[in-house]
Design an enzyme around this catalytic site. Sequence first.
Site, mmCIF file in Angstrom:
data_model
loop_
_atom_site.group_PDB
_atom_site.id
_atom_site.type_symbol
_atom_site.label_atom_id
_atom_site.label_comp_id
_atom_site.label_asym_id
_atom_site.label_seq_id
_atom_site.Cartn_x
_atom_site.Cartn_y
_atom_site.Cartn_z
ATOM 1 N N ASP A 28 41.077 48.548 44.950
ATOM 2 C CA ASP A 28 40.797 49.076 43.606
ATOM 3 C C ASP A 28 39.877 50.289 43.674
ATOM 4 O O ASP A 28 38.863 50.373 42.958
ATOM 5 C CB ASP A 28 40.161 47.991 42.726
ATOM 6 C CG ASP A 28 40.854 46.646 42.860
ATOM 7 O OD1 ASP A 28 42.098 46.620 42.907
ATOM 8 O OD2 ASP A 28 40.146 45.622 42.907
ATOM 9 N N GLU B 33 48.026 46.261 34.764
ATOM 10 C CA GLU B 33 46.591 46.295 35.041
ATOM 11 C C GLU B 33 46.220 47.598 35.724
ATOM 12 O O GLU B 33 47.070 48.446 36.002
ATOM 13 C CB GLU B 33 46.189 45.104 35.925
ATOM 14 C CG GLU B 33 46.808 45.133 37.315
ATOM 15 C CD GLU B 33 46.418 43.934 38.183
ATOM 16 O OE1 GLU B 33 45.997 42.897 37.619
ATOM 17 O OE2 GLU B 33 46.533 44.040 39.417
#
Length: 328
Positions: A15, A195
């Site tokens: 991420d 997401e």
Amino acid sequence: MTEKILNPIVLQRADPFIYKHTDGYYYFTGSYPLYDRLVLRRAKTLNELHDAEEVTVWWKHESGPLSELIWAPEIHRVDGKWYMYFAAAPDTNIDDNTFNHRMYVIENESDNPMEGNWVEKGEVKTEMSTFALDATTFNHKGEQYYVWAQQDLDIKGHSNLYIAKMENAWTLSTKPVMLTKPELSWEIQGFWVNEGPAVLVKNGKVFITYSGSSTGVDYCMGILTADADADLLDPNSWTKSQEPVFQSAPENEQYGPGHNSFTESEDGKDTILVYHARNYTELIGDPLFDPNRQARAQKVEWDDQGNPVFGKPLPDDRWTPKTTDIVE
């Protein structure tokens, strides 16, 4: 660009998020494999991030809502202060807390976010008390916006993407508006998720990339596109890609690319895609707890209509670990 990007740019940081500041530094953060802290490093070039000193700026709590699974931090500059957005889960229902996250933010008034004090500003609350994560923020035409992933119990799946305006860096000022939900075949492999939103404003358009499916080899990216002059809180302003725009490239030994962010080259001339991917598929146990989603970056190309072209994830240039050991 001034030099070839050497991948991975940072080892074992899923991420990945990079903020290029006016002080000439790239500030990097990402999910730490133990999911117990928020980390930062900085460097003058993308390649130097690999070996840059990393500092821990915040630790999870011993108990309560901020005590488990610290995920997907981002660092932003809002109204002259630094903010880090992240998701955390409570220590209740330890065996089933993967989908209990809420979104939080911390603030630092120092010029250098590697120093000074980080102050907890609390939960960023929406109208739904459900699983929420992966917040990002951006300023467009003088308005601060917040984009995130959250579950609606009336919609099949684990998370949809929402947008709202902000009153300040930790408070929404408008009702959440859903922009997309997992519905296409490449968004629903394993988990049904939309997401990891990332915002890019260029060529008179606003782009929001996002990731779908579970975090293994099926993980990939889609994109939403709106006119820069459109009402960004109107779902009809957005067009959704029907096919993934960035996905696994077995020929380059790159699997599950996604949860991206954007930055720019050192000379400011090129847009840079920052993302994570693995270079193997033989996972043991839950893919979430395999630490080897390495942070990578590559140049974005543009088509004749002013839309980004991401191509394929490029092969590695640097050594990468392939064990469950965490590289310090």
